[in-house]
Design a protein around this motif. Structure first.
Motif, PDB file in Angstrom:
ATOM      1  N   ASP A   1     -61.545 -22.671  68.490  1.00  0.00           N
ATOM      2  CA  ASP A   1     -60.529 -23.415  68.104  1.00  0.00           C
ATOM      3  C   ASP A   1     -60.685 -24.768  67.318  1.00  0.00           C
ATOM      4  O   ASP A   1     -59.897 -24.922  66.452  1.00  0.00           O
ATOM      5  CB  ASP A   1     -59.558 -23.561  69.372  1.00  0.00           C
ATOM      6  N   LEU A   2     -61.680 -25.446  67.675  1.00  0.00           N
ATOM      7  CA  LEU A   2     -61.801 -26.682  67.058  1.00  0.00           C
ATOM      8  C   LEU A   2     -62.305 -26.505  65.715  1.00  0.00           C
ATOM      9  O   LEU A   2     -62.135 -27.166  64.716  1.00  0.00           O
ATOM     10  CB  LEU A   2     -62.992 -27.531  68.111  1.00  0.00           C
TER      11      LEU A   2
ATOM     12  N   LEU B   1     -59.462 -25.462  63.624  1.00  0.00           N
ATOM     13  CA  LEU B   1     -58.586 -26.842  63.430  1.00  0.00           C
ATOM     14  C   LEU B   1     -59.162 -27.781  62.507  1.00  0.00           C
ATOM     15  O   LEU B   1     -58.764 -28.234  61.514  1.00  0.00           O
ATOM     16  CB  LEU B   1     -58.233 -27.290  64.489  1.00  0.00           C
ATOM     17  N   HIS B   2     -60.499 -27.776  62.284  1.00  0.00           N
ATOM     18  CA  HIS B   2     -61.418 -28.802  61.565  1.00  0.00           C
ATOM     19  C   HIS B   2     -61.144 -28.326  60.185  1.00  0.00           C
ATOM     20  O   HIS B   2     -61.207 -29.406  59.432  1.00  0.00           O
ATOM     21  CB  HIS B   2     -62.845 -28.689  61.975  1.00  0.00           C
TER      22      HIS B   2
ATOM     23  N   VAL C   1     -58.530 -26.076  59.030  1.00  0.00           N
ATOM     24  CA  VAL C   1     -57.159 -25.199  58.895  1.00  0.00           C
ATOM     25  C   VAL C   1     -56.810 -25.405  57.468  1.00  0.00           C
ATOM     26  O   VAL C   1     -55.931 -24.431  57.030  1.00  0.00           O
ATOM     27  CB  VAL C   1     -56.301 -25.795  59.909  1.00  0.00           C
TER      28      VAL C   1
ATOM     29  N   ASN D   1     -59.474 -19.630  71.529  1.00  0.00           N
ATOM     30  CA  ASN D   1     -58.837 -20.873  71.780  1.00  0.00           C
ATOM     31  C   ASN D   1     -58.881 -21.201  73.264  1.00  0.00           C
ATOM     32  O   ASN D   1     -58.228 -20.431  74.352  1.00  0.00           O
ATOM     33  CB  ASN D   1     -57.418 -20.775  71.468  1.00  0.00           C
TER      34      ASN D   1
ATOM     35  N   ASP E   1     -58.585 -24.539  73.945  1.00  0.00           N
ATOM     36  CA  ASP E   1     -58.294 -25.972  73.953  1.00  0.00           C
ATOM     37  C   ASP E   1     -59.214 -26.921  74.129  1.00  0.00           C
ATOM     38  O   ASP E   1     -58.856 -27.739  75.095  1.00  0.00           O
ATOM     39  CB  ASP E   1     -57.018 -26.192  75.130  1.00  0.00           C
TER      40      ASP E   1
ATOM     41  N   HIS F   1     -56.279 -30.682  72.434  1.00  0.00           N
ATOM     42  CA  HIS F   1     -55.617 -30.727  71.428  1.00  0.00           C
ATOM     43  C   HIS F   1     -54.128 -30.225  71.461  1.00  0.00           C
ATOM     44  O   HIS F   1     -53.327 -30.943  70.772  1.00  0.00           O
ATOM     45  CB  HIS F   1     -56.210 -30.059  70.073  1.00  0.00           C
TER      46      HIS F   1
ATOM     47  N   SER G   1     -52.625 -27.815  70.479  1.00  0.00           N
ATOM     48  CA  SER G   1     -52.049 -27.196  69.123  1.00  0.00           C
ATOM     49  C   SER G   1     -51.445 -25.985  68.935  1.00  0.00           C
ATOM     50  O   SER G   1     -52.102 -25.147  69.746  1.00  0.00           O
ATOM     51  CB  SER G   1     -53.039 -27.317  67.716  1.00  0.00           C
TER      52      SER G   1
ATOM     53  N   LEU H   1     -51.238 -22.912  67.175  1.00  0.00           N
ATOM     54  CA  LEU H   1     -51.800 -22.299  66.238  1.00  0.00           C
ATOM     55  C   LEU H   1     -50.971 -21.512  65.412  1.00  0.00           C
ATOM     56  O   LEU H   1     -50.801 -21.109  64.118  1.00  0.00           O
ATOM     57  CB  LEU H   1     -53.128 -21.463  66.560  1.00  0.00           C
TER      58      LEU H   1
ATOM     59  N   LEU I   1     -48.956 -23.442  62.936  1.00  0.00           N
ATOM     60  CA  LEU I   1     -49.736 -23.843  61.838  1.00  0.00           C
ATOM     61  C   LEU I   1     -49.958 -22.765  60.915  1.00  0.00           C
ATOM     62  O   LEU I   1     -49.973 -23.245  59.746  1.00  0.00           O
ATOM     63  CB  LEU I   1     -51.073 -24.269  62.330  1.00  0.00           C
TER      64      LEU I   1
ATOM     65  N   GLU J   1     -55.590 -14.820  67.644  1.00  0.00           N
ATOM     66  CA  GLU J   1     -55.591 -15.844  68.694  1.00  0.00           C
ATOM     67  C   GLU J   1     -56.039 -15.160  69.891  1.00  0.00           C
ATOM     68  O   GLU J   1     -55.180 -14.417  70.101  1.00  0.00           O
ATOM     69  CB  GLU J   1     -54.690 -16.733  68.695  1.00  0.00           C
TER      70      GLU J   1
END
Length: 608
Positions: free
Chosen positions: A483-484, A487-488, A490, A510, A512, A544, A546, A548, A551, A583
């Motif tokens: 997941d990171l 997101l890094h 995205v 994910n 988290d 985080h 988030s 997804l 997003l 996901e």
């Protein structure tokens, strides 16, 4: 018709790069780079290159890296404007440097008279990538022909003065031999034709206004080479085996030798292991996985002192970076390390323990008479088979009926994909999980990863680039990311409506946060109470929260959450269209305990 010198120079350069094999150009928009933008768009309209436009230069750099990686090392050009745009290429340049991928960086710059004056978007771009590039040149702004050049070259005309007359395109083309010569050197260096050490190159291109054509362009410069047209430097052919190691003999005890295949090792590593009857420790992105000598869960088996101490020699291919146990093995004073490192690049020897560094593999090493497997090999095979049974148990559908684990997700992805698939795997836990389960259900897909610096930067963009290139070879691309990592980058999902279509399924595990840290000493300190669990969670776990799905919706990308492994397999087997995100939510709280328990079970079952 007359054309501004900046536009003529850009057209000449792009046409030259096309003749030298560039088929993809990634462009990030900007003003100072406008001449290059017009030239690339013109070449794309003529069908000579494929143009990819991205608004984020970091994403553009990693997209280019993926395009090169997916096309097995073809040169890819990246165009940016001046200023911070150039700096944003640096992460991708570093990765390309350490993985040997030929990126051609075309960065626009202000002319020399504007540098150091406080002009907008002007900084020192010369040498900005330092030692990370194989070749760099600061190319001066093209000037007008001598017949109509202003009296003070390089000085801008007063405001309101009539613009100087640009030279005819035919006359200008003959004056760019130097530019073509520089392009030839750049491509040669990028491909490693002389050095055997491919990688990124940087052409910093100064342009003076006017930066755009005043009317429709008349047509592309001729693609065919003219007399005297500089060609790339010929490759320097170095025999794969030098005289001083023409013998098949290796230092140390060949009967107790293993092959370590790191990222980019290639099939030779597996071929040598099978020819010599040696155990093979192959990372997923080595290109050497599989076969009868591949040892499952080798990094966990090295936790057995008895097995680890049985190794007396290691032959290393590629860049091994995944495993601390392997690094401890390579650093052991009782182990003789031989590194095979073609080309002029640095060889991998983090432990500074290599006894021999060779530029290639002696043909005689593959010409070994058929023989019965040694007791050493059989012992490692048996330990690997027992480890595989442990991994099968903990990742079976029954074992994860209550909910998927990250390891079971990696296995499901590897099991579904076959030889006509490419899998881009992210750093941190996904690639390590894949390493443990790859091969449990068959050979699996070819695996690509950014292991040069093992960062999470730009992985979505890299996967998109791989997908675009792989489709031309009839291959289907998926990605397995944490997941990171997702997101890094995205922003890598952002693609304009006119961009080439790509089919790419991204499986996001994910949990988290950053579960990789739970498997390291930081997790051990938190688990033992030495470090406060709240501190670990905030500065290492980094939850985080988030959404997804939201997003992905914002980027117009399909998204689905799967709750179990059978549903994940079904989703991966279905036809895919465009970019899709799958996901899978997994727990993170028990990652430290689970990883330690798995290691104990594998070592306990090894029979060592």
């Amino acid at each position: 018709m007359t054309i501004p010198p900046a536009v003529t120079a850009a057209r000449t350069l792009i046409a030259d790069l096309v003749t030298r094999g560039v088929r993809d150009v990634v462009l990030a928009p900007g003003s100072r780079s406008a001449p290059l933008a017009y030239a690339v768009a013109e070449a794309a309209d003529a069908g000579r290159v494929t143009l990819h436009v991205r608004i984020d230069e970091r994403a553009a750099g990693f997209l280019a890296l993926g395009l090169s990686k997916g096309s097995e090392g073809m040169p890819v050009a990246v165009v940016t404007t001046s200023g911070t745009a150039v700096a944003n290429l640096h992460p991708a340049v570093l990765e390309a440097n350490h993985t040997g991928l030929p990126l051609i960086l075309l960065t626009a710059d202000r002319p020399h008279e504007l540098r150091g004056t406080g002009a907008s978007q002007t900084t020192d771009q010369v040498g900005i990538f330092g030692s990370a590039v194989r070749f760099a040149a600061d190319v001066p702004a093209p000037v007008l022909s001598s017949s109509d050049e202003p009296a003070s070259p390089g000085v801008r005309a007063p405001e309101g003065a009539p613009a100087p007359v640009s030279e005819p395109a035919s006359a200008a083309a003959s004056r760019f031999a130097d530019l073509r010569h520089i392009a030839g050197r750049a491509v040669s260096a990028a491909l490693g034709l002389r050095s055997g050490y491919p990688g990124p190159v940087h052409l910093n291109l100064a342009f003076r206004e006017p930066l755009a054509p005043s009317a429709a362009l008349p047509g592309l410069p001729a693609e065919t080479a003219q007399e005297g047209y500089p060609k790339p430097d010929p490759p320097l052919v170095v025999p794969a085996v030098l005289e001083h190691f023409g013998s098949p003999a290796l230092p140390g005890d060949a009967a107790r030798t293993v092959v370590v295949a790191g990222d980019g090792a290639g099939p030779e590593a597996r071929q040598l292991a099978e020819a010599q009857g040696w155990p093979l420790f192959a990372e997923p992105s080595s290109g050497a996985t599989g076969g009868p000598n591949a040892i499952a869960a080798y990094r966990l088996l090295l936790g057995s002192d008895e097995l680890a101490e049985s190794v007396e020699q290691v032959v290393v291919f590629g860049l091994p970076t995944l495993s601390r146990p392997v690094q401890r093995l390579l650093g052991s004073p009782s182990v003789t390390v031989t590194v095979v490192a073609p080309g002029a690049g640095p060889w991998p020897d983090a432990a500074r323990n290599a006894a021999v560094v060779l530029p290639g593999v002696a043909p005689a090493w593959f010409e070994v008479p058929a023989q019965q497997p040694s007791q050493f090999l059989e012992r490692w095979r048996a330990a690997g088979a027992r480890a595989a049974r442990v991994l099968d148990d903990v990742t079976s559908d029954e074992a994860v009926a209550g909910g998927p684990t990250a390891l079971s997700v990696a296995r499901a992805v590897a099991a579904v994909l076959g030889p006509d698939d490419l899998l881009v795997v992210g750093s941190s836990n996904p690639v390590r999980d894949l390493e443990l389960v790859l091969g449990l259900d068959g050979p699996g897909p070819a695996v690509l990863a950014n292991r040069g610096l093992a960062g999470i930067d730009g992985t979505v963009s890299t996967a998109v680039g791989v997908g675009l290139s792989a489709a031309r070879r009839g291959l289907r691309t998926r990605a397995l990311l944490g997941d990171l990592t997702f997101l890094h980058d995205v922003g890598g999902l952002l693609r304009g409506p006119d961009e080439p279509p790509v089919d790419l399924e991204i499986v996001v595990v994910n949990d988290d946060g950053g579960s990789i840290f739970a498997t390291l000493e930081h997790g051990a300190l938190a688990a033992s109470g030495v470090a406060a669990s709240a501190t670990f969670e905030r500065v290492f776990g980094t939850p985080h929260g988030s959404n997804l799905a939201q997003l992905c919706a914002g980027y117009g990308v399909d998204h689905q959450i799967v709750k179990d492994i059978p549903t994940l397999r079904h989703a991966l087997q279905a036809p895919s269209h465009g970019v899709q995100v799958i996901e899978v939510q997994v727990p993170r709280a028990d990652r430290y305990a689970e990883s330690r328990d798995l290691a104990r079970r594998v070592v306990g079952a090894s029979g060592a």
